[in-house]
Scaffold this motif. Sequence first.
Motif, mmCIF file in Angstrom:
data_model
loop_
_atom_site.group_PDB
_atom_site.id
_atom_site.type_symbol
_atom_site.label_atom_id
_atom_site.label_comp_id
_atom_site.label_asym_id
_atom_site.label_seq_id
_atom_site.Cartn_x
_atom_site.Cartn_y
_atom_site.Cartn_z
ATOM 1 N N ALA A 242 -21.417 34.080 -57.264
ATOM 2 C CA ALA A 242 -21.866 33.055 -56.324
ATOM 3 C C ALA A 242 -23.272 32.619 -56.712
ATOM 4 O O ALA A 242 -24.185 33.439 -56.770
ATOM 5 C CB ALA A 242 -21.846 33.596 -54.902
ATOM 6 N N SER B 78 -17.262 23.847 -56.911
ATOM 7 C CA SER B 78 -18.339 23.471 -55.993
ATOM 8 C C SER B 78 -17.780 23.118 -54.630
ATOM 9 O O SER B 78 -16.940 22.216 -54.517
ATOM 10 C CB SER B 78 -19.094 22.265 -56.563
ATOM 11 O OG SER B 78 -19.891 21.659 -55.571
ATOM 12 N N VAL B 79 -18.259 23.805 -53.602
ATOM 13 C CA VAL B 79 -17.844 23.467 -52.245
ATOM 14 C C VAL B 79 -18.329 22.067 -51.882
ATOM 15 O O VAL B 79 -17.635 21.327 -51.183
ATOM 16 C CB VAL B 79 -18.308 24.538 -51.221
ATOM 17 C CG1 VAL B 79 -19.816 24.555 -51.079
ATOM 18 C CG2 VAL B 79 -17.637 24.340 -49.870
ATOM 19 N N TYR C 23 -15.288 26.183 -44.817
ATOM 20 C CA TYR C 23 -15.449 27.110 -45.940
ATOM 21 C C TYR C 23 -14.158 27.892 -46.182
ATOM 22 O O TYR C 23 -13.739 28.081 -47.332
ATOM 23 C CB TYR C 23 -16.625 28.052 -45.687
ATOM 24 C CG TYR C 23 -16.986 28.862 -46.903
ATOM 25 C CD1 TYR C 23 -17.383 28.246 -48.088
ATOM 26 C CD2 TYR C 23 -16.910 30.248 -46.894
ATOM 27 C CE1 TYR C 23 -17.689 28.980 -49.220
ATOM 28 C CE2 TYR C 23 -17.222 30.987 -48.016
ATOM 29 C CZ TYR C 23 -17.615 30.346 -49.177
ATOM 30 O OH TYR C 23 -17.914 31.080 -50.296
ATOM 31 N N SER D 152 -22.027 28.286 -52.919
ATOM 32 C CA SER D 152 -21.339 28.895 -51.788
ATOM 33 C C SER D 152 -21.242 30.399 -52.008
ATOM 34 O O SER D 152 -21.175 30.841 -53.152
ATOM 35 C CB SER D 152 -19.950 28.279 -51.581
ATOM 36 O OG SER D 152 -18.985 28.821 -52.431
ATOM 37 N N PRO D 153 -21.322 31.164 -50.921
ATOM 38 C CA PRO D 153 -21.394 30.705 -49.538
ATOM 39 C C PRO D 153 -22.688 29.934 -49.260
ATOM 40 O O PRO D 153 -23.701 30.136 -49.926
ATOM 41 C CB PRO D 153 -21.326 31.988 -48.716
ATOM 42 C CG PRO D 153 -21.701 33.088 -49.643
ATOM 43 C CD PRO D 153 -21.361 32.626 -51.024
ATOM 44 N N ARG D 154 -22.638 29.030 -48.256
ATOM 45 C CA ARG D 154 -23.775 28.172 -47.921
ATOM 46 C C ARG D 154 -24.736 28.808 -46.923
ATOM 47 O O ARG D 154 -25.918 28.553 -46.965
ATOM 48 C CB ARG D 154 -23.292 26.870 -47.283
ATOM 49 C CG ARG D 154 -22.847 25.842 -48.250
ATOM 50 C CD ARG D 154 -24.035 25.070 -48.800
ATOM 51 N NE ARG D 154 -23.669 23.749 -49.212
ATOM 52 C CZ ARG D 154 -23.515 23.354 -50.461
ATOM 53 N NH1 ARG D 154 -23.708 24.199 -51.446
ATOM 54 N NH2 ARG D 154 -23.187 22.128 -50.732
ATOM 55 N N HIS E 192 -20.729 32.180 -43.635
ATOM 56 C CA HIS E 192 -19.683 32.114 -44.652
ATOM 57 C C HIS E 192 -19.447 33.442 -45.350
ATOM 58 O O HIS E 192 -18.396 33.642 -45.961
ATOM 59 C CB HIS E 192 -20.026 31.059 -45.704
ATOM 60 C CG HIS E 192 -20.184 29.684 -45.134
ATOM 61 N ND1 HIS E 192 -20.879 28.708 -45.787
ATOM 62 C CD2 HIS E 192 -19.769 29.138 -43.971
ATOM 63 C CE1 HIS E 192 -20.862 27.605 -45.064
ATOM 64 N NE2 HIS E 192 -20.210 27.835 -43.949
ATOM 65 N N GLN F 135 -30.752 24.127 -45.304
ATOM 66 C CA GLN F 135 -30.451 25.163 -46.273
ATOM 67 C C GLN F 135 -31.660 26.049 -46.573
ATOM 68 O O GLN F 135 -31.497 27.236 -46.837
ATOM 69 C CB GLN F 135 -29.854 24.550 -47.532
ATOM 70 C CG GLN F 135 -28.464 23.998 -47.241
ATOM 71 C CD GLN F 135 -27.781 23.413 -48.454
ATOM 72 O OE1 GLN F 135 -28.051 23.804 -49.577
ATOM 73 N NE2 GLN F 135 -26.892 22.477 -48.228
#
Length: 188
Positions: free
Chosen positions: A8, A34-35, A65, A86-88, A92, A146
């Motif tokens: 990740a 890529s999410v 997710y 991700s996880p973001r 998640h 973020q």
Amino acid sequence: MTLPPIIAVLGVPGAGKSTQAKEVARSLGGTAVSVGDWLRALAAAGDEDARSTVASGSAITPAQYERFLRHVREQVSAKVLVLDGSPRDERHVPVLADGHPGRVFGVLLQLPTTVAESRIRVRKDSASSDRPDDSDEVAAHRMALQTAALARLAESFEARWPLVTIDATEDEPLVTRRILESLPEDWA
């Protein structure tokens, strides 16, 4: 279908997650997913939930997710899976843990916010970018969300899996090398 071992790649917008995920995947014979790209593609195809998230710069929900991971599990076959961004957030992490009981390793790309913002402006101004989430207002909202979530994400992630922090201000090939050198021996 179960997921292969996962790396990740985490960090704020503009940290180089996509670039590094692709390079690490290429180096290991794996696949980068890529999410954000997945969500933007859904939005472009008319998915209202995805469109709303992309347009507002809102955080990806745990349900989104989980849907992303289900898509990856059903559509992607790889020796190693490199998750781009991700996880973001910390919500998640249990979704990933529940959906993937296998090996996971995390890389946190550390980058000062001012440098990340500059990279986003350059990306936005380039002819090759058509990302709707790079508009000034949406990018600022994504950066704030973020950045605020990153410490909690790192703590939650590290409670379950190994996580290394890499200085993302260095040249891209050097960052890639540092990531590959940080992997457990049996991953490289």
